[in-house]
Motif scaffolding. Structure first.
Motif, PDB file in Angstrom:
ATOM      1  N   PRO A 118     -37.601  16.358  69.630  1.00 25.42           N
ATOM      2  CA  PRO A 118     -38.962  15.941  69.327  1.00 25.42           C
ATOM      3  C   PRO A 118     -39.015  14.410  69.376  1.00 25.42           C
ATOM      4  N   THR A 119     -38.034  13.494  69.280  1.00 25.05           N
ATOM      5  CA  THR A 119     -38.229  12.261  69.226  1.00 25.05           C
ATOM      6  C   THR A 119     -38.437  11.466  70.543  1.00 25.05           C
ATOM      7  N   ALA A 120     -38.365  12.479  71.678  1.00 25.07           N
ATOM      8  CA  ALA A 120     -38.316  12.049  73.112  1.00 25.07           C
ATOM      9  C   ALA A 120     -39.864  12.571  73.618  1.00 25.07           C
ATOM     10  N   GLN A 121     -40.799  11.889  73.415  1.00 24.59           N
ATOM     11  CA  GLN A 121     -42.181  12.535  73.908  1.00 24.59           C
ATOM     12  C   GLN A 121     -42.959  11.603  74.572  1.00 24.59           C
ATOM     13  N   THR A 122     -42.520  10.275  74.573  1.00 22.89           N
ATOM     14  CA  THR A 122     -43.313   9.191  75.547  1.00 22.89           C
ATOM     15  C   THR A 122     -42.371   8.774  76.543  1.00 22.89           C
ATOM     16  N   ARG A 123     -42.975   7.809  77.356  1.00 26.77           N
ATOM     17  CA  ARG A 123     -42.441   7.126  78.568  1.00 26.77           C
ATOM     18  C   ARG A 123     -40.914   6.656  78.088  1.00 26.77           C
ATOM     19  N   LEU A 124     -39.784   6.848  78.778  1.00 35.19           N
ATOM     20  CA  LEU A 124     -38.774   6.636  78.375  1.00 35.19           C
ATOM     21  C   LEU A 124     -37.619   5.726  79.228  1.00 35.19           C
ATOM     22  N   ILE A 125     -36.819   4.661  78.643  1.00 32.88           N
ATOM     23  CA  ILE A 125     -35.996   3.838  79.279  1.00 32.88           C
ATOM     24  C   ILE A 125     -34.820   3.883  78.722  1.00 32.88           C
ATOM     25  N   THR A 126     -33.720   3.955  79.483  1.00 31.19           N
ATOM     26  CA  THR A 126     -32.207   3.863  79.201  1.00 31.19           C
ATOM     27  C   THR A 126     -31.658   2.956  80.000  1.00 31.19           C
ATOM     28  N   ALA A 129     -31.630  15.268  83.034  1.00 28.96           N
ATOM     29  CA  ALA A 129     -32.165  15.841  81.919  1.00 28.96           C
ATOM     30  C   ALA A 129     -33.824  15.582  82.103  1.00 28.96           C
ATOM     31  N   SER A 130     -34.093  14.300  82.547  1.00 28.56           N
ATOM     32  CA  SER A 130     -35.445  14.230  82.814  1.00 28.56           C
ATOM     33  C   SER A 130     -36.142  15.164  83.858  1.00 28.56           C
ATOM     34  N   ALA A 131     -35.378  15.705  85.001  1.00 29.44           N
ATOM     35  CA  ALA A 131     -35.856  16.347  85.874  1.00 29.44           C
ATOM     36  C   ALA A 131     -35.935  17.883  85.290  1.00 29.44           C
ATOM     37  N   VAL A 132     -34.969  18.262  84.586  1.00 27.63           N
ATOM     38  CA  VAL A 132     -35.099  19.757  84.050  1.00 27.63           C
ATOM     39  C   VAL A 132     -36.131  19.629  82.991  1.00 27.63           C
ATOM     40  N   LEU A 133     -36.193  18.864  82.239  1.00 23.43           N
ATOM     41  CA  LEU A 133     -37.284  18.609  81.202  1.00 23.43           C
ATOM     42  C   LEU A 133     -38.717  17.914  81.240  1.00 23.43           C
ATOM     43  N   SER A 134     -38.812  17.490  82.334  1.00 19.41           N
ATOM     44  CA  SER A 134     -40.186  17.158  83.000  1.00 19.41           C
ATOM     45  C   SER A 134     -40.601  15.807  81.882  1.00 19.41           C
ATOM     46  N   LYS A 135     -39.488  14.796  82.032  1.00 16.88           N
ATOM     47  CA  LYS A 135     -39.930  13.777  81.206  1.00 16.88           C
ATOM     48  C   LYS A 135     -40.098  12.599  82.186  1.00 16.88           C
ATOM     49  N   GLU A 136     -40.591  11.572  82.001  1.00 18.27           N
ATOM     50  CA  GLU A 136     -40.724  10.393  82.700  1.00 18.27           C
ATOM     51  C   GLU A 136     -39.690   9.335  82.188  1.00 18.27           C
ATOM     52  N   LEU A 137     -38.847   8.605  83.170  1.00 24.78           N
ATOM     53  CA  LEU A 137     -37.666   8.108  82.731  1.00 24.78           C
ATOM     54  C   LEU A 137     -37.343   7.055  83.617  1.00 24.78           C
ATOM     55  N   SER A 183     -19.972  14.305  84.878  1.00 20.83           N
ATOM     56  CA  SER A 183     -19.315  13.724  83.438  1.00 20.83           C
ATOM     57  C   SER A 183     -20.111  14.468  82.240  1.00 20.83           C
ATOM     58  N   PHE A 184     -19.511  14.216  80.995  1.00 20.12           N
ATOM     59  CA  PHE A 184     -19.893  14.673  79.787  1.00 20.12           C
ATOM     60  C   PHE A 184     -21.250  13.939  79.408  1.00 20.12           C
ATOM     61  N   LYS A 185     -21.994  12.821  79.994  1.00 18.57           N
ATOM     62  CA  LYS A 185     -23.008  12.311  79.579  1.00 18.57           C
ATOM     63  C   LYS A 185     -24.137  13.337  79.655  1.00 18.57           C
ATOM     64  N   VAL A 186     -24.021  14.233  80.381  1.00 15.68           N
ATOM     65  CA  VAL A 186     -25.456  14.916  80.618  1.00 15.68           C
ATOM     66  C   VAL A 186     -25.702  15.880  79.299  1.00 15.68           C
ATOM     67  N   ARG A 187     -24.532  15.956  78.500  1.00 16.81           N
ATOM     68  CA  ARG A 187     -24.843  16.655  77.114  1.00 16.81           C
ATOM     69  C   ARG A 187     -25.468  16.036  76.139  1.00 16.81           C
ATOM     70  N   GLY A 188     -25.124  14.473  75.914  1.00 12.39           N
ATOM     71  CA  GLY A 188     -25.970  13.786  75.244  1.00 12.39           C
ATOM     72  C   GLY A 188     -27.392  13.696  75.779  1.00 12.39           C
ATOM     73  N   ALA A 189     -27.656  13.354  76.904  1.00 13.51           N
ATOM     74  CA  ALA A 189     -28.744  13.115  77.310  1.00 13.51           C
ATOM     75  C   ALA A 189     -29.867  14.374  77.261  1.00 13.51           C
ATOM     76  N   LEU A 190     -29.184  15.464  77.343  1.00 12.33           N
ATOM     77  CA  LEU A 190     -30.012  16.793  77.253  1.00 12.33           C
ATOM     78  C   LEU A 190     -30.543  16.798  75.790  1.00 12.33           C
ATOM     79  N   SER A 191     -29.545  16.508  74.947  1.00  6.31           N
ATOM     80  CA  SER A 191     -29.700  16.629  73.509  1.00  6.31           C
ATOM     81  C   SER A 191     -30.841  15.626  73.138  1.00  6.31           C
ATOM     82  N   LYS A 192     -30.658  14.458  73.690  1.00  6.60           N
ATOM     83  CA  LYS A 192     -31.921  13.687  73.107  1.00  6.60           C
ATOM     84  C   LYS A 192     -33.093  13.836  73.932  1.00  6.60           C
ATOM     85  N   LEU A 193     -33.078  14.237  75.380  1.00  8.24           N
ATOM     86  CA  LEU A 193     -34.678  14.355  75.874  1.00  8.24           C
ATOM     87  C   LEU A 193     -35.241  15.681  75.281  1.00  8.24           C
ATOM     88  N   SER A 194     -34.353  16.578  75.043  1.00  7.77           N
ATOM     89  CA  SER A 194     -34.923  17.973  74.301  1.00  7.77           C
ATOM     90  C   SER A 194     -35.401  17.979  72.853  1.00  7.77           C
TER      91      SER A 194
END
Length: 321
Positions: free
Chosen positions: A67-75, A88-96, A54-65
């Motif tokens: 500067p505002t997405a640096q801490t533990r994230l929840i969605t 996005a969390s997997a490829v960008l190494s973010k905790e989600l 689905s298209f949703k990965v575009r927005g998720a990657l935009s957000k998680l990449s």
């Protein structure tokens, strides 16, 4: 905070630079049969072929990449945003952490879990899952990411509009399914900024039409949410959502479709176009079908927003009367 469509379009250009190596530039596929009876040229923007379905990965990657997405994230998500955010969390190494309604499709739940993110099941529709995720974030343990009420999310979805304008010289109409409004606001902002003569149609499911009803009222209102084949666009919207103003400013027409019309569109995609799409994607085609006789000689793009379906769903649809 409010954003203009010009700001969203400019942000889309920046988002595209950040996400382009992690997404697939999806094809714009000419219809084999749909639209031909009305002498209308139809093309499908096939986000159902996106890496995550689905298209949703575009927005998720935009957000998680960003500067505002640096801490533990929840969605929160009905499924597709959760898949995109988990990827996005997997490829960008973010905790989600992803909050999902208990009614989430099993195929979507399994795909989210495959990325090793924390999953919480809460409520029976997406709006309830969103409220729970927001409450958890308010405790201070997480930073909340909205699946639609976020300028960086919307800018990621808007990259679809940039691709369409590169792939197609002339476009008279675009048909976009309406959920929280991120996809509609993003693509609409790009088109109305760079190709303002293009007509933007927002297609809403009758059984869950929070954004459409809110646009009609001029402010966010509560609506009843019944089960729908377009489950990916079901649920309520935030009271302060920036998509209400954005969607209102880019929309030329709103069309509502019932479950029979959505089912017919799913079947048409499978049997006439050999395309597997979920109900939320077929919703856009259902909207086109209702006005196709008025679009003779015009070029229309139908956004197929996703293709994450249960294994036996299409076979049941194709075999239905």
């Amino acid at each position: 905070m409010s954003f203009s469509i010009q700001e969203i379009a400019a942000n889309a250009v920046q988002a595209r630079v950040r996400i382009r190596h992690h997404i697939y530039q999806t094809p714009l596929i000419p219809a084999r049969q749909i639209g031909h009876d009305n002498d209308a040229k139809v093309l499908f923007k096939a986000e159902n072929f996106q890496f995550t379905g689905s298209f949703k990965v575009r927005g998720a990657l935009s957000k998680l990449s960003s500067p505002t997405a640096q801490t533990r994230l929840i969605t929160a998500s009905s499924g597709n945003h959760g898949i995109g955010a988990a990827f996005a969390s997997a490829v960008l190494s973010k905790e989600l952490t992803v909050v999902l309604p208990k009614t989430v499709l099993q195929a979507k739940l399994e795909k989210i879990k495959s990325f090793n993110v924390e999953v919480i099941l809460h409520g029976t529709e997406t709006g309830q899952a969103e409220q729970h995720a927001q409450q958890l974030a308010a405790s201070g343990s997480y930073t909340y990411i909205s699946p639609y009420n976020d300028a960086e999310i919307i800018a990621g979805q808007a990259t679809i509009g940039l691709e369409i304008l590169e792939q197609l010289d002339e476009i008279d109409n675009v048909f976009i399914s309406m959920g929280g409004g991120g996809l509609l606001s993003g693509i609409g902002s790009v088109l109305k900024t760079l190709r303002p003569q293009t007509k933007v149609y927002g297609i809403s499911a009758t059984n869950s039409k929070a954004l459409a009803a809110s646009i009609a009222a001029g402010h966010v209102i509560e609506t009843y949410h019944l089960p729908t084949l377009a489950e990916a666009v079901a649920g309520g919207i935030d009271e302060d959502t920036i998509t209400l103003a954005l969607a209102s400013s880019v929309l030329d027409h709103i069309i509502e479709c019932d479950e029979a019309e959505i089912l017919k569109a799913v079947k048409a995609l499978a049997t006439q176009e050999n395309i597997i799409a979920e109900g939320s994607a077929a919703l856009a085609l259902a909207g086109f079908n209702k006005v196709a006789n008025k679009l003779t000689g015009q070029t229309s793009v139908i956004i197929l927003c996703g293709g994450n379906v249960e294994h036996d769903f299409i076979s049941r649809v194709v075999c239905s009367d």
